[in-house]
Design an enzyme around this catalytic site. Sequence first.
Site, PDB file in Angstrom:
ATOM      1  N   GLY A  14       7.708  56.685  16.883  1.00 54.66           N
ATOM      2  CA  GLY A  14       7.456  55.610  17.725  1.00 54.66           C
ATOM      3  C   GLY A  14       7.260  56.280  19.235  1.00 54.66           C
ATOM      4  O   GLY A  14       7.709  57.093  19.493  1.00 54.66           O
ATOM      5  N   VAL A  26       6.034  70.558  29.463  1.00 54.13           N
ATOM      6  CA  VAL A  26       6.429  71.804  28.513  1.00 54.13           C
ATOM      7  C   VAL A  26       5.228  72.629  28.375  1.00 54.13           C
ATOM      8  O   VAL A  26       5.080  73.921  28.697  1.00 54.13           O
ATOM      9  CB  VAL A  26       6.472  71.206  26.867  1.00 54.13           C
ATOM     10  CG1 VAL A  26       6.091  72.314  26.054  1.00 54.13           C
ATOM     11  CG2 VAL A  26       7.451  70.542  26.818  1.00 54.13           C
ATOM     12  N   ARG A  75       2.521  58.612  11.021  1.00 57.17           N
ATOM     13  CA  ARG A  75       3.343  58.567   9.959  1.00 57.17           C
ATOM     14  C   ARG A  75       2.821  59.748   9.466  1.00 57.17           C
ATOM     15  O   ARG A  75       1.397  59.751   9.136  1.00 57.17           O
ATOM     16  CB  ARG A  75       3.896  57.525   9.276  1.00 57.17           C
ATOM     17  CG  ARG A  75       4.183  56.312  10.180  1.00 57.17           C
ATOM     18  CD  ARG A  75       5.711  56.055  10.124  1.00 57.17           C
ATOM     19  NE  ARG A  75       6.201  55.112  10.820  1.00 57.17           N
ATOM     20  CZ  ARG A  75       6.878  55.363  11.833  1.00 57.17           C
ATOM     21  NH1 ARG A  75       7.154  56.598  12.156  1.00 57.17           N
ATOM     22  NH2 ARG A  75       7.315  54.439  12.703  1.00 57.17           N
ATOM     23  N   ASP A 106      15.341  60.660  15.896  1.00 55.59           N
ATOM     24  CA  ASP A 106      15.939  61.456  14.895  1.00 55.59           C
ATOM     25  C   ASP A 106      15.430  61.682  13.460  1.00 55.59           C
ATOM     26  O   ASP A 106      15.299  62.481  13.052  1.00 55.59           O
ATOM     27  CB  ASP A 106      17.167  60.596  14.532  1.00 55.59           C
ATOM     28  CG  ASP A 106      16.870  59.012  13.969  1.00 55.59           C
ATOM     29  OD1 ASP A 106      15.793  58.596  14.052  1.00 55.59           O
ATOM     30  OD2 ASP A 106      17.992  58.330  13.402  1.00 55.59           O
ATOM     31  N   THR A 129      12.515  58.554  22.516  1.00 57.21           N
ATOM     32  CA  THR A 129      12.923  57.253  21.870  1.00 57.21           C
ATOM     33  C   THR A 129      13.447  56.151  22.711  1.00 57.21           C
ATOM     34  O   THR A 129      14.298  56.594  23.670  1.00 57.21           O
ATOM     35  CB  THR A 129      13.683  57.586  20.767  1.00 57.21           C
ATOM     36  OG1 THR A 129      14.009  56.026  19.955  1.00 57.21           O
ATOM     37  CG2 THR A 129      15.144  58.165  20.942  1.00 57.21           C
ATOM     38  N   ILE A 130      12.833  54.878  22.715  1.00 56.61           N
ATOM     39  CA  ILE A 130      13.397  54.107  23.636  1.00 56.61           C
ATOM     40  C   ILE A 130      14.819  53.557  23.007  1.00 56.61           C
ATOM     41  O   ILE A 130      15.389  52.595  23.985  1.00 56.61           O
ATOM     42  CB  ILE A 130      12.373  52.900  23.783  1.00 56.61           C
ATOM     43  CG1 ILE A 130      12.141  52.083  22.295  1.00 56.61           C
ATOM     44  CG2 ILE A 130      10.874  53.177  24.402  1.00 56.61           C
ATOM     45  CD1 ILE A 130      11.410  50.774  22.392  1.00 56.61           C
ATOM     46  N   ASP A 131      15.114  54.012  21.943  1.00 60.85           N
ATOM     47  CA  ASP A 131      16.354  53.365  21.425  1.00 60.85           C
ATOM     48  C   ASP A 131      17.664  54.058  22.094  1.00 60.85           C
ATOM     49  O   ASP A 131      18.635  53.398  21.873  1.00 60.85           O
ATOM     50  CB  ASP A 131      16.388  53.620  19.918  1.00 60.85           C
ATOM     51  CG  ASP A 131      15.327  52.965  19.201  1.00 60.85           C
ATOM     52  OD1 ASP A 131      14.566  52.075  19.944  1.00 60.85           O
ATOM     53  OD2 ASP A 131      14.774  53.395  17.971  1.00 60.85           O
ATOM     54  N   ASP A 133      19.283  56.535  20.884  1.00 58.18           N
ATOM     55  CA  ASP A 133      20.285  56.398  19.904  1.00 58.18           C
ATOM     56  C   ASP A 133      20.532  57.999  19.429  1.00 58.18           C
ATOM     57  O   ASP A 133      21.290  58.232  18.238  1.00 58.18           O
ATOM     58  CB  ASP A 133      19.970  55.569  18.628  1.00 58.18           C
ATOM     59  CG  ASP A 133      18.660  56.045  18.132  1.00 58.18           C
ATOM     60  OD1 ASP A 133      17.878  56.918  18.703  1.00 58.18           O
ATOM     61  OD2 ASP A 133      18.182  55.679  16.871  1.00 58.18           O
ATOM     62  N   MET A 173      14.145  45.609  20.816  1.00 56.15           N
ATOM     63  CA  MET A 173      14.255  46.906  19.920  1.00 56.15           C
ATOM     64  C   MET A 173      15.648  47.753  19.873  1.00 56.15           C
ATOM     65  O   MET A 173      16.587  47.188  20.846  1.00 56.15           O
ATOM     66  CB  MET A 173      13.165  47.658  20.111  1.00 56.15           C
ATOM     67  CG  MET A 173      11.690  47.170  19.779  1.00 56.15           C
ATOM     68  SD  MET A 173      10.309  48.530  19.993  1.00 56.15           S
ATOM     69  CE  MET A 173       9.110  47.623  19.027  1.00 56.15           C
ATOM     70  N   GLY A 174      15.668  48.625  19.358  1.00 56.52           N
ATOM     71  CA  GLY A 174      16.905  49.411  19.181  1.00 56.52           C
ATOM     72  C   GLY A 174      17.465  49.970  17.839  1.00 56.52           C
ATOM     73  O   GLY A 174      18.297  50.896  17.629  1.00 56.52           O
ATOM     74  N   ARG A 175      16.514  49.349  16.745  1.00 52.40           N
ATOM     75  CA  ARG A 175      16.747  49.353  15.340  1.00 52.40           C
ATOM     76  C   ARG A 175      18.505  49.508  15.276  1.00 52.40           C
ATOM     77  O   ARG A 175      18.690  48.257  15.221  1.00 52.40           O
ATOM     78  CB  ARG A 175      16.519  50.932  15.210  1.00 52.40           C
ATOM     79  CG  ARG A 175      15.945  51.209  13.374  1.00 52.40           C
ATOM     80  CD  ARG A 175      15.372  52.393  13.311  1.00 52.40           C
ATOM     81  NE  ARG A 175      15.746  53.459  13.979  1.00 52.40           N
ATOM     82  CZ  ARG A 175      15.387  54.794  14.081  1.00 52.40           C
ATOM     83  NH1 ARG A 175      14.500  55.005  12.846  1.00 52.40           N
ATOM     84  NH2 ARG A 175      15.943  55.927  14.619  1.00 52.40           N
ATOM     85  N   ALA A 190      22.583  37.982  31.477  1.00 55.12           N
ATOM     86  CA  ALA A 190      22.430  37.254  30.178  1.00 55.12           C
ATOM     87  C   ALA A 190      23.759  36.930  29.667  1.00 55.12           C
ATOM     88  O   ALA A 190      24.748  37.651  30.211  1.00 55.12           O
ATOM     89  CB  ALA A 190      21.584  38.159  29.181  1.00 55.12           C
ATOM     90  N   LYS A 215      30.547  24.905  29.500  1.00 54.95           N
ATOM     91  CA  LYS A 215      30.071  23.812  30.074  1.00 54.95           C
ATOM     92  C   LYS A 215      29.353  23.866  31.723  1.00 54.95           C
ATOM     93  O   LYS A 215      28.564  23.041  31.897  1.00 54.95           O
ATOM     94  CB  LYS A 215      31.045  22.485  30.245  1.00 54.95           C
ATOM     95  CG  LYS A 215      31.488  22.223  28.685  1.00 54.95           C
ATOM     96  CD  LYS A 215      32.333  20.790  28.715  1.00 54.95           C
ATOM     97  CE  LYS A 215      32.364  20.169  27.332  1.00 54.95           C
ATOM     98  NZ  LYS A 215      33.352  20.877  26.666  1.00 54.95           N
ATOM     99  N   GLU A 226      17.323  44.000  17.288  1.00 53.16           N
ATOM    100  CA  GLU A 226      16.440  43.912  15.985  1.00 53.16           C
ATOM    101  C   GLU A 226      17.465  44.877  15.031  1.00 53.16           C
ATOM    102  O   GLU A 226      17.353  45.999  15.429  1.00 53.16           O
ATOM    103  CB  GLU A 226      15.083  44.126  15.937  1.00 53.16           C
ATOM    104  CG  GLU A 226      14.786  45.620  16.633  1.00 53.16           C
ATOM    105  CD  GLU A 226      13.498  46.123  16.138  1.00 53.16           C
ATOM    106  OE1 GLU A 226      12.620  45.328  15.937  1.00 53.16           O
ATOM    107  OE2 GLU A 226      13.355  47.318  16.258  1.00 53.16           O
ATOM    108  N   ARG A 259       7.471  49.169  24.188  1.00 51.07           N
ATOM    109  CA  ARG A 259       7.237  50.705  24.105  1.00 51.07           C
ATOM    110  C   ARG A 259       6.296  51.053  25.399  1.00 51.07           C
ATOM    111  O   ARG A 259       6.007  52.230  25.551  1.00 51.07           O
ATOM    112  CB  ARG A 259       6.561  50.797  22.864  1.00 51.07           C
ATOM    113  CG  ARG A 259       7.574  50.872  21.651  1.00 51.07           C
ATOM    114  CD  ARG A 259       6.769  51.752  20.404  1.00 51.07           C
ATOM    115  NE  ARG A 259       7.494  51.382  19.360  1.00 51.07           N
ATOM    116  CZ  ARG A 259       8.444  52.246  18.929  1.00 51.07           C
ATOM    117  NH1 ARG A 259       9.101  53.081  19.777  1.00 51.07           N
ATOM    118  NH2 ARG A 259       9.048  52.018  17.570  1.00 51.07           N
TER     119      ARG A 259
END
Length: 326
Positions: A14, A26, A75, A106, A129-131, A133, A173-175, A190, A215, A226, A259
């Site tokens: 992604g 780089v 892919r 990953d 990756t935005i996740d 993780d 997102m975040g898988r 939130a 209340k 997600e 993204r």
Amino acid sequence: MGTVKCIGILTSGGDAPGMNAAIRAVTRAAIYNGLQVKGIYRGYKGLVTGEIKEFKSQNVSNIIQLGGTILKTARCKEFTTPEGRQLAYDNMKKEGIDALVVIGGDGSLTGARIFAQEFDIPCIGLPGTIDNDLYGTDTTIGYDTALNTILDAVDKIRDTATSHERLFFVEVMGRDAGFLALNGAIASGAEAAIIPEFSTEVDQLEEFIKNGFRKSKNSSIVLVAESELTGGAMHYAERVKNEYPQYDVRVTILGHLQRGGSPTAHDRILASRLGAAAIDAIMEDQRNVMIGIEHDEIVYVPFSKAIKNDKPIKRDLVNVLKELSI
């Protein structure tokens, strides 16, 4: 240093804001250190099909501010097969590429690890990756920008949630990682975050209704990661309609909005530091490591650790959200 004279660079998986800043870093750090650079288009697919082009400093001019990736991503089923990887290796040799820098999550680093082991190629990974993780790095390229996109969206949703006195489930997102949902919830004020890390421990919806939906509040926003483990925002909205019909419920799924966009200053600096460090690692004869950042210091994390270990969510962040959402 070994015999590395030419490096190949690719982006895989992604896309994430800041990938272009990493490509630029780089490329220029390599040229500064006397190395030749070749850009590989469409990730591992371009390695298999030979879509490779020499990069000079001007190829990466005026890209630091762009979202997405100029090298594109795709892919590639062929690369998951030994025959596909052999083709990729043959193309590398034909182009004179001695080492690879792979920017991705990953799945991308797993591919790099297998490739490096099979053909004894130095591979350096950058966490793109935005996740957020990947284990061994405090943050990943693209995460901060995605978090700010979520923040902007939730701020806007709150206006309508308050006006209509509604309960909003916002899916992010975040898988299988709850970093975007949890930190997005804290940053946007939130009322709760439903994340996969705690899906087996407690009924997160029941806890929220019991503790968070006071209340004293006429509207609420819940961020949902997600994930198959959480079931996503639609799952919780259905549950509320069935179990708590007194609440007026709405769902917003932010999707690929998260993204895109110009990377934040944080992501540009992070990508620049990690990209330059990737070339340092190659010059030091490092191989099969991901370049990470811990406590604002560059670290080398073996692929095996970065991929296999789960990155833990900090419990104190969950408590901060709980305390501040009353």
